[in-house]
Design an enzyme around this catalytic site. Structure first.
Site, short mmCIF file in Angstrom:
data_model
loop_
_atom_site.label_atom_id
_atom_site.label_comp_id
_atom_site.label_asym_id
_atom_site.label_seq_id
_atom_site.Cartn_x
_atom_site.Cartn_y
_atom_site.Cartn_z
N GLU A 18 25.14 6.63 39.36
CA GLU A 18 25.48 8.03 39.18
C GLU A 18 24.31 8.91 38.77
O GLU A 18 24.25 10.08 39.14
CB GLU A 18 26.61 8.17 38.15
CG GLU A 18 27.94 7.65 38.68
CD GLU A 18 29.02 7.68 37.62
OE1 GLU A 18 29.51 8.76 37.30
OE2 GLU A 18 29.37 6.60 37.13
N ASP A 104 30.13 4.07 37.23
CA ASP A 104 30.74 3.60 35.99
C ASP A 104 32.13 3.01 36.23
O ASP A 104 32.86 3.45 37.12
CB ASP A 104 30.86 4.75 34.98
CG ASP A 104 29.50 5.25 34.54
OD1 ASP A 104 28.53 4.47 34.61
OD2 ASP A 104 29.40 6.41 34.12
N ASP A 106 35.18 3.27 35.08
CA ASP A 106 36.32 3.97 34.52
C ASP A 106 36.96 4.75 35.65
O ASP A 106 36.51 4.66 36.81
CB ASP A 106 35.92 4.87 33.34
CG ASP A 106 34.82 5.87 33.69
OD1 ASP A 106 34.56 6.06 34.90
OD2 ASP A 106 34.23 6.46 32.78
N GLU A 108 36.93 7.87 36.46
CA GLU A 108 36.04 8.83 37.10
C GLU A 108 35.00 8.10 37.96
O GLU A 108 34.72 8.50 39.09
CB GLU A 108 35.35 9.68 36.03
CG GLU A 108 34.85 11.01 36.53
CD GLU A 108 35.96 12.03 36.64
OE1 GLU A 108 35.73 13.08 37.29
OE2 GLU A 108 37.05 11.80 36.10
N TYR A 334 28.36 0.75 27.44
CA TYR A 334 28.95 1.99 27.96
C TYR A 334 29.66 2.77 26.85
O TYR A 334 30.40 2.20 26.04
CB TYR A 334 29.94 1.66 29.08
CG TYR A 334 30.37 2.86 29.87
CD1 TYR A 334 29.44 3.68 30.50
CD2 TYR A 334 31.72 3.18 29.99
CE1 TYR A 334 29.84 4.78 31.23
CE2 TYR A 334 32.13 4.28 30.72
CZ TYR A 334 31.18 5.08 31.34
OH TYR A 334 31.58 6.18 32.06
N ARG A 336 31.81 5.42 27.00
CA ARG A 336 33.15 6.01 27.17
C ARG A 336 34.15 4.86 27.20
O ARG A 336 34.37 4.23 28.23
CB ARG A 336 33.23 6.83 28.45
CG ARG A 336 32.38 8.08 28.40
CD ARG A 336 32.58 8.98 29.62
NE ARG A 336 31.72 10.14 29.54
CZ ARG A 336 30.48 10.19 30.02
NH1 ARG A 336 29.98 9.15 30.63
NH2 ARG A 336 29.75 11.29 29.89
N HIS A 381 36.24 -1.64 29.04
CA HIS A 381 34.96 -1.96 28.44
C HIS A 381 35.12 -2.58 27.05
O HIS A 381 36.18 -2.58 26.46
CB HIS A 381 34.12 -0.69 28.30
CG HIS A 381 34.02 0.10 29.56
ND1 HIS A 381 33.45 -0.41 30.68
CD2 HIS A 381 34.43 1.35 29.85
CE1 HIS A 381 33.51 0.51 31.64
NE2 HIS A 381 34.09 1.57 31.16
#
Length: 948
Positions: A18, A104, A106, A108, A334, A336, A381
């Site tokens: 990203e 990532d 998640d 998103e 990570y 988040r 995570h």
């Protein structure tokens, strides 16, 4: 997609992440055979306006970007500032044999991976590569163990995106029509704003109560030391068996909640103190209990934001920006995550450091595990922890500034989570005494001793209340026994006043949202950033203060869209979205009920009342925003202050008003936009109304005959002319009145007609240079300046506007251009290194006041900031906010135009072939420069992802 045979490219693999920073780090771990490139966040999204929607779509689809009539099909478009990056990715993919989507892990990130696959349309094998930390071992393991795209996660993100688009695009226009242009509404941001407004309402309604009590210093009569003091301090607890009232016993109206407690006023408290002066005291009881405190769970997103706010003074956005840097550079996992779980590798690393740094006596027999407390936790995570199978101590990282501080916080918390409990004893001593007037007084003292600090050797959690006592605080009491005699060294009288509920800070608002199960931890930083940027909330120190504008917005939403800002309903929506993500509910039927209000599911409708009288149907969002006739714009923006004074929120800001416009004695005055609502008292409103206001008639212009008036405007006092009736104000023949701001040395009540005419004579032509280019002297919003074509130069003072000569102007233009008059001045304050740009940040004095700068980005200090009190974290936050507002597209275009100009002129080619090669090289360099600058500008946006 089925695997293909190895091609002539020799097994070249394209890995897409990203952010450019992450790409750089990962490239170093993968080596030859891998090309690592960044998508720079989302490459595709719903359109920002009708102009971005393909021509084949018409009607509501063009406005919403979602086809609500066909199963809420979203219309996706490649972002304009990402088209060049998409072309680059396609070119790289054409030369590759495999594609690894390494965004990532998640919702998103999964959605970004899906969008990349949809846009790039790869004809080679595609792998989903996931990792929780950026270390060599983790990256190589991720390449070796890819998985498929998780379509359920993609669907969950898409449903949220559609819901938030419908909410924002349908409700925001209501705010534009009824309150002010440019406002926005959102599923979580509106609820967060309501929380802040409700807290301010509580403060406005609050009535303080005064109460008194006594504090006694009692001596044992023997010598003491640190382990066994000779005296103790105790507070009056009861009189004649009746408990003495404390702050918790009063309601927000200033009255006692119960008549069972004794309310001491000052006179009674002082009389009791006098009556106890010669009393004899003894120990009634000593109660000792074992004290034990277990370590705190490792950090997840919200607890990291809260602790960084308490201990480091970081805002939520700053915390996430610094954490993003640490993650991308391989220092932490990570950031988040909803999880408090540590992997076996992490537990082993933490336990090893406990033994190494604190000794085996601090290590529990078994590893500690922590159960998740977040309902429907979204992320798979670990907790946020130092990366690797051996934790680097802060000193070993080489980090500096904010990155060092945040890493140290994470490291301490992680290590402490695997240490033994702290143990000790807590003691309560009660003391009896009889006053000279026959009253029995009971005093009480509490103490705590810690015999083994355990995890507290490494870490102690902070508190939102600055007056709260932290866990490691000891209070030692003398060793006394029941019946021991004590003497009173002093009996003091203490007066107190109850305080209104504290305003939210970023940390406490995050905590409140999480406890109410509203929103998701990964979005809180962006939500708080949004309500600050929209002007719904501003900061005073660390406190979040609602603006008067937010009062009007929340009033409208509560009155006409009650369910949309209902806390329980918003939390229920979160549950429904989680059910969709887990495959327990279908997205389209749920969206249909939410938007159209179909069916009999009471939880899906959003109206504040039944739609058909039988309670089986609640109206949907579309129905609510269609009927706007019932919304009285003036009423929802008006709030009584008292004594006939109203606070109104107008299109140009808040103001107080007494009486109606056409009534005799009507008064009106603007309210400072940085005034906290609970500070607008009747007395202050009277002061505002007493100040001169309205237009100051200065006289007629001798040449035009137009009346000249002085006014107080939104950006300060100014003078203007009144054009005759019938003068066209719009169209090709429109005439604009001459207008000019007052100099700083002028004021409304002293400015003269001569001053006004002189001001409105600007800009003044100073002369022309040798090439015939005109030079003018002008007064701008940021001060006086010269202008020659597109070249502007600041003037030292306003008088120069009228007396600077052509020779003096040419001399100024002969000097190298400065970025600003303050550029050569020494900084007012040094703040340290910015965590994003990694450049030194200073406070400087600019043309329009002090500002912070890192040499690339400038951000003016806000009203509640000052040079003396501004912290490094606040400076970084202002710069981050300014960068977030910056026009990335425009910057990228400028970079593209300017990049070739920075190169040295090429020598004449000896052949046409060499010339062509050099031209191609120059174009490639320009493209690379543009892409690099675009990526740098977009990386901050990529690090601040939001589900809302």
């Amino acid at each position: 997609m089925s695997p293909t045979s190895e091609t002539a490219h020799g097994g070249r693999r394209l890995v897409i992440v990203e952010s450019p920073a992450k790409a750089k780090t990962i490239k170093g771990y993968l080596g030859p055979g891998y090309v690592v490139e960044a998508s720079v966040g989302h490459i595709r999204d719903l359109p920002n306006g009708a102009a971005e929607v393909p021509e084949k779509y018409t009607g509501e689809v063009r406005r919403l970007g979602v086809d609500v009539d066909h199963d809420f099909q979203p219309i996706y478009v490649v972002n304009a500032d990402k088209k060049a990056q998409v072309r680059k990715l396609k070119e790289l993919l054409a030369e590759s044999d495999e594609l690894y989507l390494a965004t990532d892990e998640d919702r998103e990130g999964e959605a970004i991976a899906w969008h990349l696959q949809e846009v790039l349309k790869p004809k080679v094998p595609v792998h989903r590569m996931v990792f929780h930390e950026i270390t060599k071992d983790a990256i190589r393991a991720a390449v070796a163990n890819p998985r498929e795209l998780n379509t359920r996660m993609v669907d969950a993100q898409e449903t949220r995106r559609i819901l938030d688009r419908l909410y924002g695009y349908e409700v925001s226009p209501v705010l534009w029509k009824k309150v002010m242009r440019g406002l926005s509404a959102g599923r979580v941001q509106s609820v967060a704003t309501r929380l802040v407004v409700e807290r301010e309402r509580e403060r406005i309604a609050f009535r303080s109560a005064e109460y008194w009590d006594l504090t006694g210093t009692f001596s044992t009569g023997r010598a003491g030391d640190a382990s066994d003091p000779s005296s103790l301090v105790a507070r009056l607890n009861a009189v004649d068996g009746r408990r003495v009232a404390q702050g918790r016993d009063f309601g927000p109206d200033g009255r006692l909640k119960s008549d069972q407690v004794l309310h001491l006023d000052e006179a009674n408290a002082r009389a009791l103190a006098i009556a106890l002066e010669n009393a004899s005291f003894s120990v009634r009881s000593v109660e000792s209990k074992p004290y034990r405190r277990s370590p705190y769970a490792p950090f997840r997103t919200t607890t990291l934001q809260q602790e960084a706010s308490r201990k480091l003074g970081f805002g939520a956005k700053s915390t996430m920006q610094v954490a993003q840097k640490l993650y991308e550079n391989g220092f932490i996992t990570y950031m988040r995550t909803d999880s408090t779980t540590l992997s076996d590798t992490a537990v082993s690393a933490a336990r090893a450091q406990v033994t190494q740094l604190y000794g085996a006596g601090y290590l529990p027999d078994k590893p500690r595990t922590y159960a998740g407390k977040v309902k429907n936790a979204q992320e798979a995570h670990e907790a946020i922890r130092p990366s690797g199978d051996r934790f680097r101590t802060p000193a070993e990282t080489g980090l500096t500034g904010d990155q060092f501080k945040l890493y140290e916080l994470i490291w301490k918390r992680t290590v402490a989570s695997q240490m033994k409990d702290a143990v000790g004893n807590s003691v309560t001593v009660k003391i009896d005494g009889r006053s000279s007037d026959g009253r029995d007084a009971e005093f009480s003292a509490s103490g705590k001793t810690i015999t083994f600090h355990g995890f507290m050797k490494a870490y102690v959690e902070g508190a939102d209340d600055p007056n709260a006592e932290l866990d490691d605080r000891e209070r030692r009491l003398p060793q006394v026994a029941e019946g021991d005699a004590l003497s009173a060294e002093e009996i003091s009288v203490d007066g107190h006043a109850t305080k209104p509920p504290a305003r939210y800070t970023e940390a406490s608002l995050v905590k409140e949202l999480e406890e109410r199960e509203i929103g998701r931890p990964s979005t809180y930083a962006s939500i708080i950033g949004t309500i600050l940027d929209r002007g719904y909330v501003f900061k005073k120190g660390t406190a979040l203060v609602p603006s008067f504008l937010s009062f009007a917005v929340v009033n409208l939403l509560e009155t006409h869209f009650g369910r949309l800002v209902d806390y329980d309903f918003t939390a229920k929506m979160e549950d429904d979205l989680d059910r969709i993500a887990q495959g327990e509910a279908q997205a389209v039927p749920w969206l249909r009920r939410f938007y159209f209000g179909e069916g009999d599911d009471h939880n899906a409708g959003v109206a504040s009342g039944a739609g058909n009288g039988d309670g089986d149907h609640l109206g949907g969002l579309k129905e609510l925003v269609t009927d706007l006739g019932a919304i009285d714009a003036r009423e929802i923006s008006s709030f009584p202050v008292g004594d006939g004074i109203m606070l109104r929120v107008g299109r140009y800001g808040p103001y107080v008003e007494r009486g109606e416009k056409d009534e005799e004695g009507h008064q009106r005055a603007d309210v400072p936009e940085d005034l906290a609502p609970d500070e607008l008292t009747v007395e202050y409103a009277e002061e505002l109304l007493a100040k001169p206001s309205g237009d100051f008639e200065l006289g007629a212009d001798p040449e035009s005959g137009h009346q000249i008036v002085a006014k107080d405007g939104r950006y300060g006092p100014y003078v203007t002319e009144i054009l005759p009736d019938g003068t066209p104000k719009t169209g090709k023949n429109a005439v604009k009145p001459r207008t000019a701001s007052l100099f700083k040395s002028m004021s409304l009540d002293t400015v003269t007609l001569a001053d006004a005419l002189k001001l409105m004579s600007l800009p003044r032509v100073v002369g022309t240079d040798a090439e015939g280019v005109e030079i003018t002297a002008q007064n701008g919003r940021y001060g006086p300046y010269l202008k020659k074509g597109t070249d502007s130069r600041s003037l030292e003072n306003e008088d120069q506007l009228f007396n600077i000569t052509l020779e003096e102007a040419l001399a100024i233009y002969a000097q190298p251009k400065q970025r600003g008059r303050a550029a050569a001045k020494p900084p007012l304050k040094e703040l340290g290194t910015d965590p994003v740009s990694e450049r030194p940040v200073v406070v400087k004095d600019g043309r329009f006041g002090p500002y912070v700068t890192d040499g690339e980005t400038n951000a003016t200090l806000r009203t509640d900031d000052s040079v003396e009190t501004i912290t490094p974290e606040r400076g970084y936050e202002l710069l981050a906010d300014k960068r977030a507002k910056g026009p990335a597209k425009k910057t990228a275009k400028k970079a593209a135009k300017k990049a070739p100009a920075k190169k040295a002129p090429a020598k004449k080619a000896t052949t046409a072939k060499k010339a062509a090669a050099k031209t191609t090289t120059a174009k490639t360099a320009a493209k690379k420069t543009t892409a690099k600058k675009t990526a740098a500008k977009s990386s901050a946006a990529a690090s601040a992802k939001s589900d809302e």
